[in-house]
Design a protein around this motif. Structure first.
Motif, short mmCIF file in Angstrom:
data_model
loop_
_atom_site.label_atom_id
_atom_site.label_comp_id
_atom_site.label_asym_id
_atom_site.label_seq_id
_atom_site.Cartn_x
_atom_site.Cartn_y
_atom_site.Cartn_z
N LEU A 147 0.83 -1.20 0.00
CA LEU A 147 0.00 0.00 0.00
C LEU A 147 0.87 1.26 0.00
N ILE A 148 1.87 1.30 0.86
CA ILE A 148 2.77 2.46 0.92
C ILE A 148 3.55 2.60 -0.38
N THR A 149 4.03 1.50 -0.94
CA THR A 149 4.78 1.55 -2.19
C THR A 149 3.93 2.08 -3.33
N SER A 150 2.69 1.64 -3.41
CA SER A 150 1.82 2.13 -4.49
C SER A 150 1.51 3.61 -4.31
N PHE A 151 1.34 4.07 -3.09
CA PHE A 151 1.10 5.49 -2.85
C PHE A 151 2.33 6.32 -3.21
N LEU A 152 3.51 5.87 -2.77
CA LEU A 152 4.73 6.64 -3.04
C LEU A 152 5.09 6.65 -4.52
N SER A 153 4.67 5.64 -5.28
CA SER A 153 4.98 5.63 -6.70
C SER A 153 4.27 6.78 -7.42
N TRP A 154 3.14 7.23 -6.90
CA TRP A 154 2.42 8.36 -7.49
C TRP A 154 3.16 9.68 -7.29
N ILE A 155 3.80 9.82 -6.12
CA ILE A 155 4.45 11.08 -5.81
C ILE A 155 5.97 11.00 -5.86
N SER A 156 6.51 9.95 -6.48
CA SER A 156 7.96 9.79 -6.52
C SER A 156 8.69 10.94 -7.22
N PRO A 157 8.15 11.55 -8.30
CA PRO A 157 8.86 12.70 -8.87
C PRO A 157 9.02 13.85 -7.86
N LEU A 158 8.01 14.09 -7.05
CA LEU A 158 8.10 15.12 -6.03
C LEU A 158 9.12 14.75 -4.96
N ILE A 159 9.13 13.50 -4.55
CA ILE A 159 10.10 13.03 -3.56
C ILE A 159 11.52 13.16 -4.10
N ASN A 160 11.72 12.78 -5.36
CA ASN A 160 13.05 12.86 -5.95
C ASN A 160 13.57 14.28 -5.98
N VAL A 161 12.72 15.25 -6.30
CA VAL A 161 13.14 16.65 -6.33
C VAL A 161 13.43 17.13 -4.91
N GLY A 162 12.58 16.77 -3.96
CA GLY A 162 12.72 17.25 -2.59
C GLY A 162 13.95 16.73 -1.87
N TYR A 163 14.35 15.50 -2.16
CA TYR A 163 15.46 14.89 -1.44
C TYR A 163 16.76 14.86 -2.24
#
Length: 83
Positions: A58-74
């Motif tokens: 469940l967490i992996t599927s949720f994070l896959s939607w926002i991974s571009p944002l996470i990649n930019v932020g971190y």
């Protein structure tokens, strides 16, 4: 079928790549890494393990939607570039 063999790049103390006996050699984030081969279990998964797998999925599927944002932020926090 021909299996890949491990290649030692820098002598006996250097890292190697691919499978050699029961270990895998890899180059990860500018480090030579040796990993053991996973073993398959014949035991059925417990209820706790199935619940944990469901939560992780469940967490992996949720994070896959926002991974571009996470990649930019971190990106600025990452000290080592991966290949």
């Amino acid at each position: 079928m021909l299996n890949k063999i491990g290649i030692i790049r820098q002598g006996i103390l250097g890292g190697f790549r691919n499978k050699t006996a029961p270990v895998l050699g890899a180059y990860w984030r500018s480090l030579d890494v040796i990993k053991g081969l996973p073993r398959k279990s014949n035991k059925p998964p417990t209820e706790d393990l199935l619940n944990q797998r469901a939560r992780f999925g469940l967490i992996t599927s949720f994070l896959s939607w926002i991974s571009p944002l996470i990649n930019v932020g971190y990106k600025a926090l990452s000290g080592v570039e991966s290949r």
